[in-house]
Design an enzyme around this catalytic site. Structure first.
Site, PDB file in Angstrom:
ATOM      1  N   TYR A   1       5.749  -7.033 -10.731  1.00 35.26           N
ATOM      2  CA  TYR A   1       5.020  -6.948  -9.459  1.00 35.26           C
ATOM      3  C   TYR A   1       5.230  -8.221  -8.632  1.00 35.26           C
ATOM      4  CZ  TYR A   1       2.725  -2.995 -11.828  1.00 35.26           C
ATOM      5  OH  TYR A   1       2.472  -1.819 -12.507  1.00 35.26           O
TER       6      TYR A   1
ATOM      7  N   HIS B   1       7.195  -1.796 -20.056  1.00 37.13           N
ATOM      8  CA  HIS B   1       6.923  -1.104 -18.785  1.00 37.13           C
ATOM      9  C   HIS B   1       7.499   0.320 -18.777  1.00 37.13           C
ATOM     10  CE1 HIS B   1       5.891  -2.361 -14.413  1.00 37.13           C
ATOM     11  NE2 HIS B   1       5.630  -1.097 -14.586  1.00 37.13           N
TER      12      HIS B   1
HETATM   13  P1  NAP Z   1      -3.294   4.175  -6.676  1.00 35.55           P
HETATM   14  O1  NAP Z   1      -4.260   3.344  -7.406  1.00 35.55           O
HETATM   15  O2  NAP Z   1      -3.146   5.602  -7.012  1.00 35.55           O
HETATM   16  O3  NAP Z   1      -3.537   4.080  -5.102  1.00 35.55           O
HETATM   17  C1  NAP Z   1      -3.639   2.849  -4.442  1.00 35.55           C
HETATM   18  C2  NAP Z   1      -3.930   3.116  -2.984  1.00 35.55           C
HETATM   19  O4  NAP Z   1      -5.225   3.716  -2.855  1.00 35.55           O
HETATM   20  C3  NAP Z   1      -3.960   1.868  -2.137  1.00 35.55           C
HETATM   21  O5  NAP Z   1      -3.391   2.201  -0.881  1.00 35.55           O
HETATM   22  C4  NAP Z   1      -5.443   1.559  -1.982  1.00 35.55           C
HETATM   23  O6  NAP Z   1      -5.753   0.897  -0.768  1.00 35.55           O
HETATM   24  C5  NAP Z   1      -6.013   2.957  -1.957  1.00 35.55           C
HETATM   25  N1  NAP Z   1      -7.402   2.990  -2.420  1.00 35.55           N
HETATM   26  C6  NAP Z   1      -7.892   2.476  -3.586  1.00 35.55           C
HETATM   27  N2  NAP Z   1      -9.199   2.725  -3.686  1.00 35.55           N
HETATM   28  C7  NAP Z   1      -9.555   3.398  -2.561  1.00 35.55           C
HETATM   29  C8  NAP Z   1     -10.781   3.922  -2.083  1.00 35.55           C
HETATM   30  N3  NAP Z   1     -11.898   3.840  -2.821  1.00 35.55           N
HETATM   31  N4  NAP Z   1     -10.791   4.545  -0.861  1.00 35.55           N
HETATM   32  C9  NAP Z   1      -9.639   4.663  -0.129  1.00 35.55           C
HETATM   33  N5  NAP Z   1      -8.450   4.193  -0.545  1.00 35.55           N
HETATM   34  C10 NAP Z   1      -8.406   3.567  -1.755  1.00 35.55           C
HETATM   35  O7  NAP Z   1      -1.817   3.550  -6.762  1.00 35.55           O
HETATM   36  P2  NAP Z   1      -0.984   2.576  -7.671  1.00 35.55           P
HETATM   37  O8  NAP Z   1      -1.109   1.190  -7.195  1.00 35.55           O
HETATM   38  O9  NAP Z   1       0.371   3.194  -7.740  1.00 35.55           O
HETATM   39  O10 NAP Z   1      -1.564   2.726  -9.159  1.00 35.55           O
HETATM   40  C11 NAP Z   1      -2.589   1.911  -9.683  1.00 35.55           C
HETATM   41  C12 NAP Z   1      -2.054   0.855 -10.634  1.00 35.55           C
HETATM   42  O11 NAP Z   1      -1.379   1.441 -11.740  1.00 35.55           O
HETATM   43  C13 NAP Z   1      -0.973  -0.051 -10.030  1.00 35.55           C
HETATM   44  O12 NAP Z   1      -1.504  -0.964  -9.097  1.00 35.55           O
HETATM   45  C14 NAP Z   1      -0.403  -0.662 -11.277  1.00 35.55           C
HETATM   46  O13 NAP Z   1      -1.239  -1.686 -11.784  1.00 35.55           O
HETATM   47  C15 NAP Z   1      -0.378   0.550 -12.211  1.00 35.55           C
HETATM   48  N6  NAP Z   1       0.932   1.244 -12.189  1.00 35.55           N
HETATM   49  C16 NAP Z   1       1.684   1.245 -13.336  1.00 35.55           C
HETATM   50  C17 NAP Z   1       2.920   1.873 -13.356  1.00 35.55           C
HETATM   51  C18 NAP Z   1       3.718   1.881 -14.621  1.00 35.55           C
HETATM   52  O14 NAP Z   1       4.909   2.267 -14.587  1.00 35.55           O
HETATM   53  N7  NAP Z   1       3.147   1.492 -15.730  1.00 35.55           N
HETATM   54  C19 NAP Z   1       3.413   2.532 -12.205  1.00 35.55           C
HETATM   55  C20 NAP Z   1       2.620   2.532 -11.060  1.00 35.55           C
HETATM   56  C21 NAP Z   1       1.375   1.906 -11.069  1.00 35.55           C
HETATM   57  P3  NAP Z   1      -5.951  -0.711  -0.641  1.00 35.55           P
HETATM   58  O15 NAP Z   1      -5.000  -1.358  -1.596  1.00 35.55           O
HETATM   59  O16 NAP Z   1      -5.668  -0.961   0.775  1.00 35.55           O
HETATM   60  O17 NAP Z   1      -7.394  -1.018  -1.017  1.00 35.55           O
END
Ligand code: NAP
Length: 285
Positions: free
Chosen positions: A56, A114
């Protein structure tokens, strides 16, 4: 000071108590000051499971997580990940040391591969075992592993070593319910749902299946995203790690704690966002 706490669930074979809602950090380098504020607010509210990765922001996110948790390391269940291209025996150990340095800590709670790459899994897992012996990580797990990969990992290290599998899971991508979740439950491997809001592509609540979420949310005085989190984590083996770089979003997510959906509501969501057919492998973004 802890203002609130989020319910903890037994995580992995040793049943470590971990809050069922955590905090993702992917792309948090875009606005580091806001992200640090949001992460700290999350800690105040009990969202103490923080998920990060060397990938990241090419290490910048680990640095900002380090800043956010400074002086509060003991409150945090800290998870980071090694990139598959760094996952040889020697490189895994060096990558972990670099992550610890950036995070400003001397131990990770969980270290993950990962995703599977070309390095032999046996080497990565042997490095994880060495890191446990050295006290640099408390446990280890995997990410984006299908059942075949999980079986292979289990054949190498035996039962009770792999603590979690972090996988894609949201309302419009439920494929892990077919095989991955049942396998993990049988082997006491925690399922950590990444991108629980579809990585920012949350269904519109104005029309179509999203209306169901809005109606259920309204009945509970909750938000549609809170309903989504409660649905995804309806099985106790599942933990969610939404990413929120805004304080208001963190507060909204933390308030999903305590929201319990009844069987009829679960059935309505299940109908609005159907499971879909069984597919090979594991879904990824
Ligand atoms: P997500 O959590 O599904 O979505 C994040 C988005 O939702 C951001 O735009 C955020 O906005 C918004 N959001 C969050 N809470 C909200 C709420 N209560 N109301 C409105 N909008 C909201 O996406 P993600 O970042 O892909 O997944 C979460 C985490 O999983 C990642 O950050 C990472 O740590 C992990 N991940 C792991 C892998 C892997 O391969 N292991 C892959 C992808 C992700 P703001 O940021 O503007 O608040």
């Amino acid at each position: 000071m802890l203002e609130m706490s989020v319910a903890r669930r037994p995580f992995g074979p040793k049943a470590v108590p971990v809050p069922w809602i955590g905090e993702g950090t992917w792309e948090m380098e875009e606005n580091p000051r806001a992200a640090i504020r949001a992460l700290r607010r999350g800690l105040d509210l009990g969202l103490t499971h923080i998920d990060t990765a060397e990938m990241y922001g090419s290490g910048r996110v680990e640095e900002l997580v380090g800043e956010a948790i400074e002086g509060r390391r003991d409150e945090v269940f800290l998870v980071s990940k090694v990139l598959p291209q760094n996952a040889s025996y020697e490189e895994t150990i060096r990558a972990c040391e670099r992550s610890l340095e950036r995070l400003g800590t001397d131990v990770l709670d969980v270290y993950l591969l990962h995703w599977r790459g070309r390095r032999p899994l046996e080497e990565t897992l042997r490095a994880f075992e060495t890191l446990v012996e050295q006290g640099k990580i408390r446990s280890y797990g995997v990410s984006n592993f299908a059942v075949e990969d999980l079986e292979e990992a289990r054949a190498i290290v035996g039962d009770g070593r792999i603590v979690c599998n972090q996988v894609l899971y949201h309302l419009e991508e439920r494929a892990i319910e077919h095989e991955v979740i049942p396998w993990c439950e049988r082997h006491r491997v925690a399922v950590v749902a990444y991108s629980p809001f579809g990585a920012g592509r949350f269904p519109s609540v104005k029309r179509g299946p999203g209306r169901t979420l809005a109606e259920i949310a309204e009945a509970h005085g909750a938000s549609p995203r809170q309903v989504a989190l409660a649905f995804l984590a309806r099985r106790p083996s599942v933990f969610v790690i939404p990413k929120a770089a805004r304080v208001a979003h963190v507060e909204d997510n933390a308030a999903a704690d305590g929201l319990v959906l009844d069987e009829e509501e679960i059935a309505r969501i299940d109908e609005a966002f159907p499971l879909g057919p069984r597919r090979r492998g594991v879904p990824t973004l």
